[in-house]
Scaffold this active site. Sequence first.
Site, PDB file in Angstrom:
ATOM      1  N   LYS A 122       0.864  -1.184   0.000  1.00  0.00           N
ATOM      2  CA  LYS A 122       0.000   0.000   0.000  1.00  0.00           C
ATOM      3  C   LYS A 122       0.893   1.223   0.000  1.00  0.00           C
ATOM      4  O   LYS A 122       2.009   1.174   0.521  1.00  0.00           O
ATOM      5  CB  LYS A 122      -0.880   0.019   1.260  1.00  0.00           C
ATOM      6  CG  LYS A 122      -2.117   0.886   1.120  1.00  0.00           C
ATOM      7  CD  LYS A 122      -3.264   0.102   0.540  1.00  0.00           C
ATOM      8  CE  LYS A 122      -4.433   0.969   0.172  1.00  0.00           C
ATOM      9  NZ  LYS A 122      -5.588   0.121  -0.233  1.00  0.00           N
ATOM     10  N   ASP A 162      -7.055   4.262  -4.572  1.00  0.00           N
ATOM     11  CA  ASP A 162      -7.697   4.125  -3.260  1.00  0.00           C
ATOM     12  C   ASP A 162      -8.298   5.512  -2.990  1.00  0.00           C
ATOM     13  O   ASP A 162      -8.522   6.271  -3.943  1.00  0.00           O
ATOM     14  CB  ASP A 162      -6.678   3.704  -2.187  1.00  0.00           C
ATOM     15  CG  ASP A 162      -7.339   3.242  -0.885  1.00  0.00           C
ATOM     16  OD1 ASP A 162      -7.796   2.091  -0.820  1.00  0.00           O
ATOM     17  OD2 ASP A 162      -7.434   4.033   0.074  1.00  0.00           O
TER      18      ASP A 162
HETATM   19  P1  NDP Z   1     -12.910   7.744  -2.911  1.00  0.00           P
HETATM   20  O1  NDP Z   1     -11.843   8.740  -2.687  1.00  0.00           O
HETATM   21  O2  NDP Z   1     -13.443   7.531  -4.279  1.00  0.00           O
HETATM   22  O3  NDP Z   1     -14.163   8.043  -1.959  1.00  0.00           O
HETATM   23  C1  NDP Z   1     -14.007   8.105  -0.584  1.00  0.00           C
HETATM   24  C2  NDP Z   1     -15.318   8.551   0.040  1.00  0.00           C
HETATM   25  O4  NDP Z   1     -15.242   8.380   1.444  1.00  0.00           O
HETATM   26  C3  NDP Z   1     -15.626  10.018  -0.205  1.00  0.00           C
HETATM   27  O5  NDP Z   1     -17.003  10.196  -0.235  1.00  0.00           O
HETATM   28  C4  NDP Z   1     -15.002  10.673   1.020  1.00  0.00           C
HETATM   29  O6  NDP Z   1     -15.555  11.940   1.346  1.00  0.00           O
HETATM   30  C5  NDP Z   1     -15.312   9.664   2.088  1.00  0.00           C
HETATM   31  N1  NDP Z   1     -14.275   9.747   3.120  1.00  0.00           N
HETATM   32  C6  NDP Z   1     -12.952   9.528   2.960  1.00  0.00           C
HETATM   33  N2  NDP Z   1     -12.284   9.735   4.106  1.00  0.00           N
HETATM   34  C7  NDP Z   1     -13.222  10.103   4.992  1.00  0.00           C
HETATM   35  C8  NDP Z   1     -13.151  10.454   6.349  1.00  0.00           C
HETATM   36  N3  NDP Z   1     -11.975  10.456   7.021  1.00  0.00           N
HETATM   37  N4  NDP Z   1     -14.321  10.760   6.974  1.00  0.00           N
HETATM   38  C9  NDP Z   1     -15.500  10.743   6.292  1.00  0.00           C
HETATM   39  N5  NDP Z   1     -15.615  10.425   4.988  1.00  0.00           N
HETATM   40  C10 NDP Z   1     -14.493  10.110   4.353  1.00  0.00           C
HETATM   41  O7  NDP Z   1     -12.336   6.375  -2.315  1.00  0.00           O
HETATM   42  P2  NDP Z   1     -12.837   4.881  -2.574  1.00  0.00           P
HETATM   43  O8  NDP Z   1     -14.294   4.843  -2.798  1.00  0.00           O
HETATM   44  O9  NDP Z   1     -11.921   4.278  -3.562  1.00  0.00           O
HETATM   45  O10 NDP Z   1     -12.482   4.193  -1.169  1.00  0.00           O
HETATM   46  C11 NDP Z   1     -13.441   4.071  -0.113  1.00  0.00           C
HETATM   47  C12 NDP Z   1     -13.009   2.957   0.827  1.00  0.00           C
HETATM   48  O11 NDP Z   1     -12.946   1.723   0.090  1.00  0.00           O
HETATM   49  C13 NDP Z   1     -11.616   3.108   1.444  1.00  0.00           C
HETATM   50  O12 NDP Z   1     -11.630   2.525   2.732  1.00  0.00           O
HETATM   51  C14 NDP Z   1     -10.724   2.279   0.527  1.00  0.00           C
HETATM   52  O13 NDP Z   1      -9.547   1.862   1.177  1.00  0.00           O
HETATM   53  C15 NDP Z   1     -11.660   1.126   0.243  1.00  0.00           C
HETATM   54  N6  NDP Z   1     -11.364   0.326  -0.940  1.00  0.00           N
HETATM   55  C16 NDP Z   1     -11.242   0.898  -2.175  1.00  0.00           C
HETATM   56  C17 NDP Z   1     -11.009   0.107  -3.283  1.00  0.00           C
HETATM   57  C18 NDP Z   1     -10.952   0.676  -4.660  1.00  0.00           C
HETATM   58  O14 NDP Z   1     -10.857  -0.116  -5.603  1.00  0.00           O
HETATM   59  N7  NDP Z   1     -11.036   1.981  -4.862  1.00  0.00           N
HETATM   60  C19 NDP Z   1     -10.815  -1.340  -3.164  1.00  0.00           C
HETATM   61  C20 NDP Z   1     -11.053  -1.858  -1.831  1.00  0.00           C
HETATM   62  C21 NDP Z   1     -11.299  -1.032  -0.778  1.00  0.00           C
HETATM   63  P3  NDP Z   1     -14.715  13.279   1.047  1.00  0.00           P
HETATM   64  O15 NDP Z   1     -14.716  13.402  -0.447  1.00  0.00           O
HETATM   65  O16 NDP Z   1     -15.445  14.363   1.735  1.00  0.00           O
HETATM   66  O17 NDP Z   1     -13.344  13.058   1.610  1.00  0.00           O
HETATM   67  O1  2IT Z   2      -7.877  -1.671  -0.841  1.00  0.00           O
HETATM   68  C1  2IT Z   2      -7.816  -2.142  -1.990  1.00  0.00           C
HETATM   69  O2  2IT Z   2      -7.960  -3.339  -2.205  1.00  0.00           O
HETATM   70  C2  2IT Z   2      -7.589  -1.219  -3.100  1.00  0.00           C
HETATM   71  N1  2IT Z   2      -7.509  -0.010  -2.882  1.00  0.00           N
HETATM   72  C3  2IT Z   2      -7.422  -1.739  -4.499  1.00  0.00           C
HETATM   73  C4  2IT Z   2      -6.022  -2.260  -4.707  1.00  0.00           C
HETATM   74  C5  2IT Z   2      -5.693  -2.678  -6.106  1.00  0.00           C
HETATM   75  O3  2IT Z   2      -4.508  -2.981  -6.299  1.00  0.00           O
HETATM   76  O4  2IT Z   2      -6.553  -2.691  -6.993  1.00  0.00           O
END
Ligand code: NDP
Ligand code: 2IT
Length: 449
Positions: A122, A162
């Site tokens: 990561k 992420d």
């Molecule tokens: P994005 O940046 O696309 O979206 C994140 C969302 O969560 C936004 O709405 C953001 O609001 C909100 N958010 C982030 N931090 C905070 C915080 N500290 N408090 C409140 N709201 C918060 O990220 P993703 O959708 O990609 O990721 C969301 C989650 O999913 C994370 O935990 C990530 O690690 C996990 N994840 C993502 C994957 C991927 O493929 N993208 C794969 C597996 C897991 P704001 O815009 O106001 O910050």
């Molecule tokens: O938390 C996760 O699994 C991710 N942010 C996606 C990682 C990846 O390599 O696609």
Amino acid sequence: MLDILQMIRAKDPVEKEFHQAVKEVVETVKPVLERNPQYRNMAILERIVEPERVIMFRVPWMDDQGQIHVNRGFRIQMNSAIGPYKGGIRFHPSVNLSILKFLAFEQVFKNALTTLAMGGGKGGSDFDPKGKSENEVMRFCQSFMMELFRHVGPDTDVPAGDIGVGAREIGYLFGMYKKLANEFTGVLTGKSLGWGGSLIRPEATGYGCVYFAAEMLAAQNQTLQGKRCLVSGAGNVAQFTTEKLIDLGAKAVTLSDSSGYIYDAEGIDKNKLDFVKKLKNIRRGRIKEYLDKYPEAVYTEADSTLDYNPLWNHKADCAFPCATQNEINEKDARNLVRNSVKLVCEGANMPSTPEAIDIFLDHKTMYAPGKASNAGGVAVSGLEMAQNSMRLNWPREEVDSRLRIIMKSIHHTCLEAAAEYGMPGNYLVGANIAGFLKVVNSMLDQGLV
Ligand code: NDP
Ligand code: 2IT
């Protein structure tokens, strides 16, 4: 065994998120260690909690006014026992070593569960993309890659998106990598479709999460049809979780960002979701603006003086936390249970605190830990790597069908491992044990390295 927790606390006393992630795994794999004394003899725990490599670097960049800023960049190369390091990059002001080590640690087991050959890593930066111009984001990504490029590669370490890192950032990072390395390879996943990205990668985490929930319900002879669902976040994972929920006949009624959340009692349908996608992905606006178009919804501002999140305090059947770590605390979990939520399926990484998880398990709430239920994203990243190596692009249906098969397989693996260790139906125990076994057996095969 508790000595391992004492050891990491003594070594790195401030890394509380990392301690939390390690404690959960160590506690749940206890029966495995008792059954297999060779793991303790070979110091497997001591080895698995220590990243193979931590890279920390300066990221200087210039804003549009000519002012210079310095952020901190990181890459945690946690474990390469089953493949090249693989995992996302997070740009968020809260990013620090503890958060990235917890994410890298979880990624190791998640990637093992996908059935694909990927180690865990990561990375990220405390850079805040919010409010930055397009050019500032580009210059930051270029500066970040100017250092990172020497540590990554298609067979070494393959980053992805992420929080705060989506297709735009991956494009800028890739452009600089290609220039410095003088090669066009699958060094990053989540690329755009025109230059090596995989169909379904943007959708994969959210879709996979809902496929996993559907499997959990199917195991109880239920479906998602007609279920009311609470979804947090409004980014990549929340959007495509909502999309698949709509496809499968469920009704998502909430979305949030760090400023607050919307509650739409009628349900967020396809048109409303399209509005959210444009709002968040193109205009980069706030979820509050949902009410400009759909005034029948209710907006509640985030209130840091509350010791609970009112989003989790609505009547519903299912909850999909898709924002960030520790967003469901003990009180939120009690509210969910009281509001008759029967299934919690994590799209985010570690969104439930240990106290919240205990409440779900005590109340027999069906609970899926993120390392199992959000593994669809990295799984399709693995499929993107495979397509890049073959220099081929699979059609949408093929990638989606492979994603479904992988989520089904993870579901099955979790239940099987949980049953084998006397905890039937416990997905937390099942995911940790199955992931752990695959990784540690591979480590033992490869000797003391
Ligand atoms: P994005 O940046 O696309 O979206 C994140 C969302 O969560 C936004 O709405 C953001 O609001 C909100 N958010 C982030 N931090 C905070 C915080 N500290 N408090 C409140 N709201 C918060 O990220 P993703 O959708 O990609 O990721 C969301 C989650 O999913 C994370 O935990 C990530 O690690 C996990 N994840 C993502 C994957 C991927 O493929 N993208 C794969 C597996 C897991 P704001 O815009 O106001 O910050
Ligand atoms: O938390 C996760 O699994 C991710 N942010 C996606 C990682 C990846 O390599 O696609």
